[in-house]
Design a protein around this motif. Sequence first.
Motif, PDB file in Angstrom:
ATOM      1  N   ASN A  41      -0.554  61.368 -14.107  1.00 58.69           N
ATOM      2  CA  ASN A  41       0.145  61.513 -12.825  1.00 58.69           C
ATOM      3  C   ASN A  41      -0.443  60.568 -11.788  1.00 58.69           C
ATOM      4  N   GLY A  48       3.906  54.000  -8.199  1.00 60.26           N
ATOM      5  CA  GLY A  48       4.782  54.199  -7.039  1.00 60.26           C
ATOM      6  C   GLY A  48       4.280  53.430  -5.827  1.00 60.26           C
ATOM      7  N   ILE A  58      12.140  47.782  -9.695  1.00 58.16           N
ATOM      8  CA  ILE A  58      12.776  48.858 -10.471  1.00 58.16           C
ATOM      9  C   ILE A  58      12.483  48.767 -11.983  1.00 58.16           C
ATOM     10  N   MET A  62      11.099  51.850 -14.241  1.00 53.40           N
ATOM     11  CA  MET A  62      11.789  52.366 -15.436  1.00 53.40           C
ATOM     12  C   MET A  62      10.871  52.309 -16.646  1.00 53.40           C
ATOM     13  N   HIS A  98      21.435  64.385  -6.753  1.00 52.59           N
ATOM     14  CA  HIS A  98      21.229  62.979  -6.368  1.00 52.59           C
ATOM     15  C   HIS A  98      19.854  62.441  -6.760  1.00 52.59           C
ATOM     16  N   VAL A 100      17.268  61.699 -10.034  1.00 50.51           N
ATOM     17  CA  VAL A 100      17.269  61.660 -11.502  1.00 50.51           C
ATOM     18  C   VAL A 100      15.864  61.641 -12.106  1.00 50.51           C
ATOM     19  N   HIS A 101      14.821  61.826 -11.295  1.00 54.40           N
ATOM     20  CA  HIS A 101      13.458  61.848 -11.838  1.00 54.40           C
ATOM     21  C   HIS A 101      13.260  63.141 -12.655  1.00 54.40           C
ATOM     22  N   ASP A 102      12.800  62.991 -13.888  1.00 53.49           N
ATOM     23  CA  ASP A 102      12.696  64.217 -14.702  1.00 53.49           C
ATOM     24  C   ASP A 102      11.356  64.426 -15.391  1.00 53.49           C
ATOM     25  N   GLY A 104       8.216  65.099 -14.208  1.00 51.08           N
ATOM     26  CA  GLY A 104       7.479  66.279 -13.737  1.00 51.08           C
ATOM     27  C   GLY A 104       8.192  67.569 -14.114  1.00 51.08           C
ATOM     28  N   SER A 146      12.951  70.575  -8.767  1.00 48.20           N
ATOM     29  CA  SER A 146      12.071  69.407  -8.689  1.00 48.20           C
ATOM     30  C   SER A 146      12.734  68.392  -7.772  1.00 48.20           C
ATOM     31  N   THR A 150      12.779  61.824  -0.840  1.00 44.88           N
ATOM     32  CA  THR A 150      12.887  62.469   0.473  1.00 44.88           C
ATOM     33  C   THR A 150      14.343  62.484   0.957  1.00 44.88           C
ATOM     34  N   GLY A 178       7.369  68.592  -7.005  1.00 49.02           N
ATOM     35  CA  GLY A 178       7.740  67.178  -7.116  1.00 49.02           C
ATOM     36  C   GLY A 178       7.175  66.421  -5.928  1.00 49.02           C
ATOM     37  N   ALA A 198       2.511  71.207 -11.865  1.00 49.78           N
ATOM     38  CA  ALA A 198       3.244  72.058 -12.807  1.00 49.78           C
ATOM     39  C   ALA A 198       2.414  73.304 -13.142  1.00 49.78           C
TER      40      ALA A 198
HETATM   41  C1  B12 Z   1       9.021  56.649 -12.696  1.00 46.45           C
HETATM   42  C2  B12 Z   1       9.746  56.585 -11.360  1.00 46.45           C
HETATM   43  C3  B12 Z   1      11.114  56.329 -11.372  1.00 46.45           C
HETATM   44  C4  B12 Z   1      11.931  56.287 -12.661  1.00 46.45           C
HETATM   45  C5  B12 Z   1      12.140  57.749 -13.115  1.00 46.45           C
HETATM   46  C6  B12 Z   1      12.164  57.904 -14.630  1.00 46.45           C
HETATM   47  C7  B12 Z   1      12.293  59.368 -15.024  1.00 46.45           C
HETATM   48  N1  B12 Z   1      12.824  59.557 -16.203  1.00 46.45           N
HETATM   49  O1  B12 Z   1      11.942  60.285 -14.321  1.00 46.45           O
HETATM   50  C8  B12 Z   1      13.254  55.585 -12.173  1.00 46.45           C
HETATM   51  C9  B12 Z   1      13.187  54.094 -12.475  1.00 46.45           C
HETATM   52  C10 B12 Z   1      14.558  56.148 -12.754  1.00 46.45           C
HETATM   53  C11 B12 Z   1      13.165  55.757 -10.657  1.00 46.45           C
HETATM   54  C12 B12 Z   1      14.249  55.544  -9.829  1.00 46.45           C
HETATM   55  C13 B12 Z   1      14.172  55.589  -8.440  1.00 46.45           C
HETATM   56  N2  B12 Z   1      13.078  55.795  -7.700  1.00 46.45           N
HETATM   57 CO1  B12 Z   1      11.409  56.416  -8.460  1.00 46.45          CO
HETATM   58  N3  B12 Z   1       9.654  56.679  -8.980  1.00 46.45           N
HETATM   59  C14 B12 Z   1       9.030  56.790 -10.142  1.00 46.45           C
HETATM   60  C15 B12 Z   1       7.505  57.058  -9.931  1.00 46.45           C
HETATM   61  C16 B12 Z   1       6.771  55.725 -10.110  1.00 46.45           C
HETATM   62  C17 B12 Z   1       6.871  58.077 -10.842  1.00 46.45           C
HETATM   63  C18 B12 Z   1       7.535  59.476 -10.862  1.00 46.45           C
HETATM   64  C19 B12 Z   1       6.890  60.331 -11.930  1.00 46.45           C
HETATM   65  O2  B12 Z   1       7.450  60.514 -13.009  1.00 46.45           O
HETATM   66  N4  B12 Z   1       5.657  60.794 -11.673  1.00 46.45           N
HETATM   67  C20 B12 Z   1       4.867  61.578 -12.644  1.00 46.45           C
HETATM   68  C21 B12 Z   1       5.311  63.039 -12.591  1.00 46.45           C
HETATM   69  C22 B12 Z   1       4.544  63.846 -13.637  1.00 46.45           C
HETATM   70  O3  B12 Z   1       4.995  63.516 -11.295  1.00 46.45           O
HETATM   71  P1  B12 Z   1       5.922  64.517 -10.478  1.00 46.45           P
HETATM   72  O4  B12 Z   1       7.358  64.338 -10.827  1.00 46.45           O
HETATM   73  O5  B12 Z   1       5.527  64.511  -9.057  1.00 46.45           O
HETATM   74  O6  B12 Z   1       5.560  65.956 -11.123  1.00 46.45           O
HETATM   75  C23 B12 Z   1       4.301  66.600 -11.001  1.00 46.45           C
HETATM   76  C24 B12 Z   1       4.259  67.565  -9.809  1.00 46.45           C
HETATM   77  O7  B12 Z   1       4.905  67.055  -8.668  1.00 46.45           O
HETATM   78  C25 B12 Z   1       4.851  68.826 -10.355  1.00 46.45           C
HETATM   79  N5  B12 Z   1       6.285  69.101 -10.253  1.00 46.45           N
HETATM   80  C26 B12 Z   1       7.362  68.301 -10.437  1.00 46.45           C
HETATM   81  N6  B12 Z   1       8.488  68.984 -10.299  1.00 46.45           N
HETATM   82  C27 B12 Z   1       8.153  70.271 -10.040  1.00 46.45           C
HETATM   83  C28 B12 Z   1       8.949  71.396  -9.811  1.00 46.45           C
HETATM   84  C29 B12 Z   1       8.314  72.614  -9.503  1.00 46.45           C
HETATM   85  C30 B12 Z   1       9.166  73.808  -9.266  1.00 46.45           C
HETATM   86  C31 B12 Z   1       6.890  72.690  -9.448  1.00 46.45           C
HETATM   87  C32 B12 Z   1       6.221  73.960  -9.098  1.00 46.45           C
HETATM   88  C33 B12 Z   1       6.105  71.546  -9.701  1.00 46.45           C
HETATM   89  C34 B12 Z   1       6.747  70.359  -9.996  1.00 46.45           C
HETATM   90  O8  B12 Z   1       4.560  68.804 -11.734  1.00 46.45           O
HETATM   91  C35 B12 Z   1       4.242  67.502 -12.219  1.00 46.45           C
HETATM   92  C36 B12 Z   1       2.897  67.573 -12.904  1.00 46.45           C
HETATM   93  O9  B12 Z   1       1.957  68.262 -12.177  1.00 46.45           O
HETATM   94  C37 B12 Z   1       7.494  57.583  -8.454  1.00 46.45           C
HETATM   95  C38 B12 Z   1       6.147  57.468  -7.713  1.00 46.45           C
HETATM   96  C39 B12 Z   1       5.593  58.832  -7.334  1.00 46.45           C
HETATM   97  N7  B12 Z   1       4.556  58.823  -6.520  1.00 46.45           N
HETATM   98  O10 B12 Z   1       6.069  59.878  -7.722  1.00 46.45           O
HETATM   99  C40 B12 Z   1       8.650  56.778  -7.853  1.00 46.45           C
HETATM  100  C41 B12 Z   1       9.409  57.290  -6.583  1.00 46.45           C
HETATM  101  C42 B12 Z   1       9.587  58.800  -6.646  1.00 46.45           C
HETATM  102  N8  B12 Z   1      10.714  56.640  -6.693  1.00 46.45           N
HETATM  103  C43 B12 Z   1      11.119  56.230  -5.550  1.00 46.45           C
HETATM  104  C44 B12 Z   1      12.371  55.564  -5.337  1.00 46.45           C
HETATM  105  C45 B12 Z   1      12.632  55.008  -3.948  1.00 46.45           C
HETATM  106  C46 B12 Z   1      13.304  55.437  -6.388  1.00 46.45           C
HETATM  107  C47 B12 Z   1      14.708  54.823  -6.283  1.00 46.45           C
HETATM  108  C48 B12 Z   1      15.506  55.218  -5.026  1.00 46.45           C
HETATM  109  C49 B12 Z   1      14.544  53.301  -6.392  1.00 46.45           C
HETATM  110  C50 B12 Z   1      15.835  52.513  -6.173  1.00 46.45           C
HETATM  111  N9  B12 Z   1      15.832  51.742  -5.087  1.00 46.45           N
HETATM  112  O11 B12 Z   1      16.772  52.628  -6.932  1.00 46.45           O
HETATM  113  C51 B12 Z   1      15.390  55.353  -7.588  1.00 46.45           C
HETATM  114  C52 B12 Z   1      16.118  56.690  -7.339  1.00 46.45           C
HETATM  115  C53 B12 Z   1      16.973  57.125  -8.502  1.00 46.45           C
HETATM  116  C54 B12 Z   1      17.501  58.547  -8.253  1.00 46.45           C
HETATM  117  N10 B12 Z   1      18.720  58.678  -7.779  1.00 46.45           N
HETATM  118  O12 B12 Z   1      16.781  59.510  -8.489  1.00 46.45           O
HETATM  119  C55 B12 Z   1      10.158  56.549  -4.414  1.00 46.45           C
HETATM  120  C56 B12 Z   1      10.649  57.716  -3.542  1.00 46.45           C
HETATM  121  C57 B12 Z   1      10.348  57.469  -2.078  1.00 46.45           C
HETATM  122  C58 B12 Z   1      10.826  58.585  -1.206  1.00 46.45           C
HETATM  123  N11 B12 Z   1      10.074  58.799  -0.172  1.00 46.45           N
HETATM  124  O13 B12 Z   1      11.794  59.243  -1.422  1.00 46.45           O
HETATM  125  C59 B12 Z   1       8.840  56.789  -5.159  1.00 46.45           C
HETATM  126  C60 B12 Z   1       7.867  57.806  -4.504  1.00 46.45           C
HETATM  127  C61 B12 Z   1       8.115  55.406  -5.315  1.00 46.45           C
HETATM  128  C62 B12 Z   1       7.642  54.865  -3.965  1.00 46.45           C
HETATM  129  N12 B12 Z   1       6.393  55.085  -3.610  1.00 46.45           N
HETATM  130  O14 B12 Z   1       8.397  54.246  -3.257  1.00 46.45           O
HETATM  131  N13 B12 Z   1      11.934  56.109 -10.279  1.00 46.45           N
END
Ligand code: B12
Length: 213
Positions: A41, A48, A58, A62, A98, A100-102, A104, A146, A150, A178, A198
């Motif tokens: 993570n 990110g 992008i 991906m 809206h 598609v991140h999956d 986490g 999740s 923002t 998330g 998680a």
């Molecule tokens: C990989 C990634 C992508 C991949 C996603 C692939 C996939 N299959 O998920 C792709 C390329 C598709 C993508 C697309 C986009 N992304 Co993106 N992406 C990321 C990145 C680098 C990593 C996300 C991730 O998987 N993290 C690892 C997981 C394990 O972490 P997590 O989801 O947070 O989950 C942990 C906890 O949060 C928790 N958790 C998660 N869900 C839940 C739910 C509950 C109920 C609970 C209790 C806990 C919990 O459990 C997990 C483990 O502890 C992030 C950076 C970041 N800091 O998150 C940017 C990020 C989220 N993306 C970002 C952006 C801007 C985009 C796009 C808009 C880019 C674009 N211009 O097209 C698109 C949006 C597409 C859409 N409509 O959703 C920004 C969002 C900025 C914001 N403030 O909103 C980020 C933060 C990057 C950045 N710093 O700019 N992205």
Amino acid sequence: MSSSTSLAEALANCQAEAALEMVRSQLGAGTPASQIVAECNRGMSLLGERFAKGECFIPELMFGGMIMKQVLAELGPHLAQEQTGPSIGKAVIGTVQHDVHDIGKDILIMMLRGVGFEVVDLGVDVPPEKFVEAVRQHQPQVVGMSILLTTCFKSVSSTVEALRAAGLRDQVKIMLGGAAASELLKENTGCDFYGKTAVDGMKYACQLVGATA
Ligand code: B12
């Protein structure tokens, strides 16, 4: 440099082979899968940050997502040990409309299934009415949303509102997590719990059904 720091960096730099090799060697050395997930993570957060600074684009996001999915395939069996007993409760989990991140979301689901929850996985980009339909049909104790973007805050409040309008709000607890989630978002949208990880979500769900995590 510690090997776990290197794993985070390998992910942040999209070095698939190196990352997978380190995951396997850490598993072999007995490092708990949940600890490896935490390190991964950090790597995804670093990726990110690189994206936010314009150091990568992008395709790298991906690719990073694809590597993380491969890592989860390796870690899955360790995170969710085969569940043999009866179900301890039901959960409905999805990524909000809206968004598609999956990755986490999938970790949370693996953990919930690992402790014995029956989980309905609604997938990504889930509209409020789909959450409502699933709660009506499956009667879960907990719904998990999740949210990584923002720009999707409205999807959370619309989902809570839709559950309320359907008369289902009082029969289910709603948890939020998330990268875009926070205590403040929880308060402003009327959710019951915000989990940073998680593991927090899994513990909360267990607490709701009177089970120990
Ligand atoms: C990989 C990634 C992508 C991949 C996603 C692939 C996939 N299959 O998920 C792709 C390329 C598709 C993508 C697309 C986009 N992304 Co993106 N992406 C990321 C990145 C680098 C990593 C996300 C991730 O998987 N993290 C690892 C997981 C394990 O972490 P997590 O989801 O947070 O989950 C942990 C906890 O949060 C928790 N958790 C998660 N869900 C839940 C739910 C509950 C109920 C609970 C209790 C806990 C919990 O459990 C997990 C483990 O502890 C992030 C950076 C970041 N800091 O998150 C940017 C990020 C989220 N993306 C970002 C952006 C801007 C985009 C796009 C808009 C880019 C674009 N211009 O097209 C698109 C949006 C597409 C859409 N409509 O959703 C920004 C969002 C900025 C914001 N403030 O909103 C980020 C933060 C990057 C950045 N710093 O700019 N992205």
